[in-house]
Design a protein around this motif. Structure first.
Motif, PDB file in Angstrom:
ATOM      1  N   LYS A 101       0.833  -1.197   0.000  1.00 26.63           N
ATOM      2  CA  LYS A 101       0.000   0.000   0.000  1.00 26.63           C
ATOM      3  C   LYS A 101       0.873   1.255   0.000  1.00 26.63           C
ATOM      4  CE  LYS A 101      -4.245   1.487   2.267  1.00 26.63           C
ATOM      5  NZ  LYS A 101      -5.092   1.268   3.417  1.00 26.63           N
ATOM      6  N   LYS A 122       6.562   5.522  -4.844  1.00 30.08           N
ATOM      7  CA  LYS A 122       6.767   5.741  -6.284  1.00 30.08           C
ATOM      8  C   LYS A 122       6.341   7.149  -6.678  1.00 30.08           C
ATOM      9  CE  LYS A 122       7.254   4.763 -10.654  1.00 30.08           C
ATOM     10  NZ  LYS A 122       8.587   4.908 -11.229  1.00 30.08           N
ATOM     11  N   ASN A 132       2.119  -8.838   2.237  1.00 29.93           N
ATOM     12  CA  ASN A 132       1.850  -7.434   1.942  1.00 29.93           C
ATOM     13  C   ASN A 132       3.121  -6.602   1.858  1.00 29.93           C
ATOM     14  OD1 ASN A 132      -0.054  -5.423   1.427  1.00 29.93           O
ATOM     15  ND2 ASN A 132       0.058  -4.691   3.519  1.00 29.93           N
ATOM     16  N   LYS A 182      12.367  -3.039  -6.388  1.00 25.84           N
ATOM     17  CA  LYS A 182      11.330  -3.547  -7.288  1.00 25.84           C
ATOM     18  C   LYS A 182      10.473  -2.425  -7.842  1.00 25.84           C
ATOM     19  CE  LYS A 182      12.080  -7.999  -6.435  1.00 25.84           C
ATOM     20  NZ  LYS A 182      13.274  -7.761  -5.603  1.00 25.84           N
ATOM     21  N   ILE A 183      10.451  -1.296  -7.190  1.00 29.53           N
ATOM     22  CA  ILE A 183       9.577  -0.225  -7.660  1.00 29.53           C
ATOM     23  C   ILE A 183      10.331   1.017  -8.109  1.00 29.53           C
ATOM     24  CG2 ILE A 183       7.532  -0.964  -6.413  1.00 29.53           C
ATOM     25  CD1 ILE A 183       8.192   1.106  -4.297  1.00 29.53           C
ATOM     26  N   LEU A 233      -4.863  -3.084   4.534  1.00 27.67           N
ATOM     27  CA  LEU A 233      -4.374  -3.565   3.250  1.00 27.67           C
ATOM     28  C   LEU A 233      -4.970  -2.740   2.127  1.00 27.67           C
ATOM     29  CD1 LEU A 233      -4.821  -7.349   3.993  1.00 27.67           C
ATOM     30  CD2 LEU A 233      -2.739  -6.014   4.131  1.00 27.67           C
ATOM     31  N   ALA A 234      -4.375  -2.887   0.955  1.00 30.84           N
ATOM     32  CA  ALA A 234      -4.866  -2.150  -0.202  1.00 30.84           C
ATOM     33  C   ALA A 234      -6.244  -2.663  -0.591  1.00 30.84           C
ATOM     34  CB  ALA A 234      -3.886  -2.301  -1.361  1.00 30.84           C
ATOM     35  N   PHE A 258      -6.487  -5.907  -2.501  1.00 38.44           N
ATOM     36  CA  PHE A 258      -5.979  -7.149  -1.920  1.00 38.44           C
ATOM     37  C   PHE A 258      -7.077  -8.214  -1.957  1.00 38.44           C
ATOM     38  CE2 PHE A 258      -4.550 -10.074   1.289  1.00 38.44           C
ATOM     39  CZ  PHE A 258      -3.177 -10.051   1.158  1.00 38.44           C
ATOM     40  N   ARG A 317       0.939 -15.854  -5.456  1.00 38.92           N
ATOM     41  CA  ARG A 317       1.243 -14.464  -5.168  1.00 38.92           C
ATOM     42  C   ARG A 317       1.879 -13.806  -6.378  1.00 38.92           C
ATOM     43  NH1 ARG A 317       5.457 -11.523  -2.495  1.00 38.92           N
ATOM     44  NH2 ARG A 317       4.593  -9.666  -1.574  1.00 38.92           N
ATOM     45  N   ARG A 318       1.288 -12.699  -6.775  1.00 37.38           N
ATOM     46  CA  ARG A 318       1.840 -11.945  -7.891  1.00 37.38           C
ATOM     47  C   ARG A 318       2.852 -10.973  -7.320  1.00 37.38           C
ATOM     48  NH1 ARG A 318       1.418  -7.514 -10.511  1.00 37.38           N
ATOM     49  NH2 ARG A 318       0.077  -6.647  -8.899  1.00 37.38           N
ATOM     50  N   ARG A 319       4.098 -11.184  -7.666  1.00 34.42           N
ATOM     51  CA  ARG A 319       5.148 -10.334  -7.125  1.00 34.42           C
ATOM     52  C   ARG A 319       5.079  -8.942  -7.744  1.00 34.42           C
ATOM     53  NH1 ARG A 319       8.176 -12.612  -2.858  1.00 34.42           N
ATOM     54  NH2 ARG A 319       7.291 -14.667  -2.831  1.00 34.42           N
ATOM     55  N   VAL A 320       5.275  -7.942  -6.919  1.00 32.30           N
ATOM     56  CA  VAL A 320       5.375  -6.583  -7.448  1.00 32.30           C
ATOM     57  C   VAL A 320       6.709  -6.459  -8.163  1.00 32.30           C
ATOM     58  CG1 VAL A 320       5.545  -4.164  -6.835  1.00 32.30           C
ATOM     59  CG2 VAL A 320       3.949  -5.633  -5.652  1.00 32.30           C
ATOM     60  N   THR A 321       6.659  -6.013  -9.398  1.00 33.59           N
ATOM     61  CA  THR A 321       7.908  -5.844 -10.144  1.00 33.59           C
ATOM     62  C   THR A 321       8.034  -4.401 -10.570  1.00 33.59           C
ATOM     63  OG1 THR A 321       6.915  -6.289 -12.276  1.00 33.59           O
ATOM     64  CG2 THR A 321       7.728  -8.178 -11.041  1.00 33.59           C
ATOM     65  N   ARG A 322       9.185  -4.074 -11.079  1.00 30.48           N
ATOM     66  CA  ARG A 322       9.418  -2.689 -11.475  1.00 30.48           C
ATOM     67  C   ARG A 322       8.482  -2.289 -12.611  1.00 30.48           C
ATOM     68  NH1 ARG A 322      15.514  -0.972 -12.186  1.00 30.48           N
ATOM     69  NH2 ARG A 322      15.596  -1.794 -10.097  1.00 30.48           N
ATOM     70  N   TYR A 380       5.264  -0.336 -11.978  1.00 28.42           N
ATOM     71  CA  TYR A 380       5.300   1.062 -11.596  1.00 28.42           C
ATOM     72  C   TYR A 380       5.861   1.938 -12.689  1.00 28.42           C
ATOM     73  CZ  TYR A 380       3.861  -0.440  -7.084  1.00 28.42           C
ATOM     74  OH  TYR A 380       3.125  -0.977  -6.070  1.00 28.42           O
ATOM     75  N   PRO A 406       5.419   4.351 -15.786  1.00 26.88           N
ATOM     76  CA  PRO A 406       4.316   5.218 -16.228  1.00 26.88           C
ATOM     77  C   PRO A 406       3.771   4.773 -17.578  1.00 26.88           C
ATOM     78  CG  PRO A 406       6.411   6.335 -16.443  1.00 26.88           C
ATOM     79  CD  PRO A 406       6.691   5.056 -15.706  1.00 26.88           C
TER      80      PRO A 406
END
Lengths: 206, 173
Positions: A111, A117, A147, A154-155, B143-144, B147, B163-168, B171, B173
């Motif tokens: 979150k 970012k 979470n 990664k971001i 949580l978001a 979620f 689980r879907r990993r957050v990747t670059r 983010y 644009p």
């Protein structure tokens, strides 16, 4: 009363004590080895413009007032008088528009990732990121949790990683010095952005 | 010490007697520290809460905590409202259970009795998946919004989607 005394030419007041004369000694113009300035004649200096820019930038790295978790307490201690980041020219700026780099000081959860970012995008170029502590580097003890972003790289691109849980202020200061070294080489040699600076003298990038 | 202890136990006895009249459906129990444990079925939760809040001379008007307890071996989720009295030594815990296997396990919200329950019930909803009927603003709180699932359920790890990993790339644009 000393200031009232006239000296030199014209009627300008002079703060110089009586009996003292200005003497130019050859050694007075010696400049530090790490300075980009080179003296070619008395009173004349030349410098590589990129080196001069980097020199200014790396000695005025302002960081954003942004703490995420418990590492932020250590970051505040480092910024306060005992360790005093100010003596390296770094201090808090309360707006991303005025900041040169940001400490990612703590666990980034999914979150919070959007806010991180967004703040990174609001910073003006050139900008740098220092990941502070185990959580910001890799997720730390929360890696694989439901979470938590496993490392802030990664971001957003990260330039310096400082491990520790939390890092001691001395470690953070070393991270800042690594970042200064990185900024000093910007544009002069190939410096890939968003990868870690190596530890130790000379760094791992060259 | 013994004076305070006597006062706690006498208050607990008085509260138990009060509940026997005001909420006869409640199953009450007094713990050694003077806390009155009140177990009620979901449809009687509001009445029991009002009976607790109406206790005189020590109304239980301070909700200090709402906990959710997942009990997979009993197929139930228990929600525990820990309440204290600001004027006096009375304290109680109101316990309500709901079937955790239900599609949408729901309990009546106690926000109308204790307004402090607002954020606490949102947290229980967020992490354990208990819907509080009548809650003014039942959204995820920690949580978001995107979620999926309720991570503090004991079987979350086995049942969660991959689980879907957050990747670059997420983010960019």
């Amino acid at each position: 009363m000393e200031l009232k005394r006239r000296c030199g030419r014209g009627d300008l007041p002079c703060a110089r004590p009586e009996g003292m004369r200005l003497v130019e000694k050859p050694g007075d113009h010696s400049i530090p080895k790490e300075s980009p300035l080179r003296r070619v004649l008395p009173g004349v200096f030349i410098a590589n413009l990129q080196q001069l820019l980097n020199w200014g930038r790396k000695n005025s790295l302002w960081y954003m007032t942004f703490g995420i978790a418990c590492c932020a307490i250590e970051m505040m201690a480092t910024g306060a008088s005992r360790w005093d980041l100010d003596r390296f020219g770094s201090f808090f700026r309360a707006s991303p528009r005025q900041a040169d780099f940001m400490f990612i000081s703590g666990t980034v959860n999914e979150k919070m990732a959007e806010a991180v970012k967004l703040l990174y995008d609001q910073m003006a170029e050139p900008k740098w990121v220092l990941a502070m502590g185990a959580c910001a580097c890799t997720g730390g003890p929360f890696a694989g949790s439901y979470n938590v972003v496993d490392g802030v790289d990664k971001i957003i691109p990260v330039d310096v990683y400082v491990p520790g849980c939390p890092p001691r202020p001395e470690a953070l200061l070393d991270g800042l010095l690594q970042l200064q070294r990185l900024v000093g080489r910007e544009g002069l040699e190939f410096v890939p952005r968003g990868t870690a600076a190596g530890a130790g003298e000379g760094g791992g990038r060259s | 010490m013994s004076g305070a202890s006597d006062q706690r136990s006498s208050t607990a006895r008085a509260l138990r007697d009060h509940l026997a009249g005001a909420a006869p459906f409640a199953e009450t129990d007094v713990r050694p520290d003077g806390e009155v444990v009140v177990r009620v079925p979901p449809d009687k939760a509001v009445a029991a809460a009002e009976a607790l809040a109406g206790f005189q001379p020590h109304p239980l008007n301070y909700l200090s905590c709402v906990s959710g307890v997942d009990r997979p071996d009993e197929d139930q989720i228990e929600v525990v409202y820990t309440v204290h009295s600001l004027p006096g030594p009375a304290k109680a815990s109101l316990r309500v259970r709901v079937d955790r296997k239900a599609e949408r396990p729901s309990l009546p919200s106690l926000v109308q009795v204790w307004p402090a329950a607002d954020y606490h019930e949102r947290e229980v909803y967020d992490l354990l998946g208990v819907w509080f009927e009548g809650h003014p603003d039942l959204r995820r709180i920690l949580l978001a919004e995107t979620f999926e699932g309720h991570p503090l359920r004991k079987d979350f790890v086995q049942n969660r989607p991959p689980r879907r990993r957050v990747t670059r790339e997420d983010y960019q644009p």
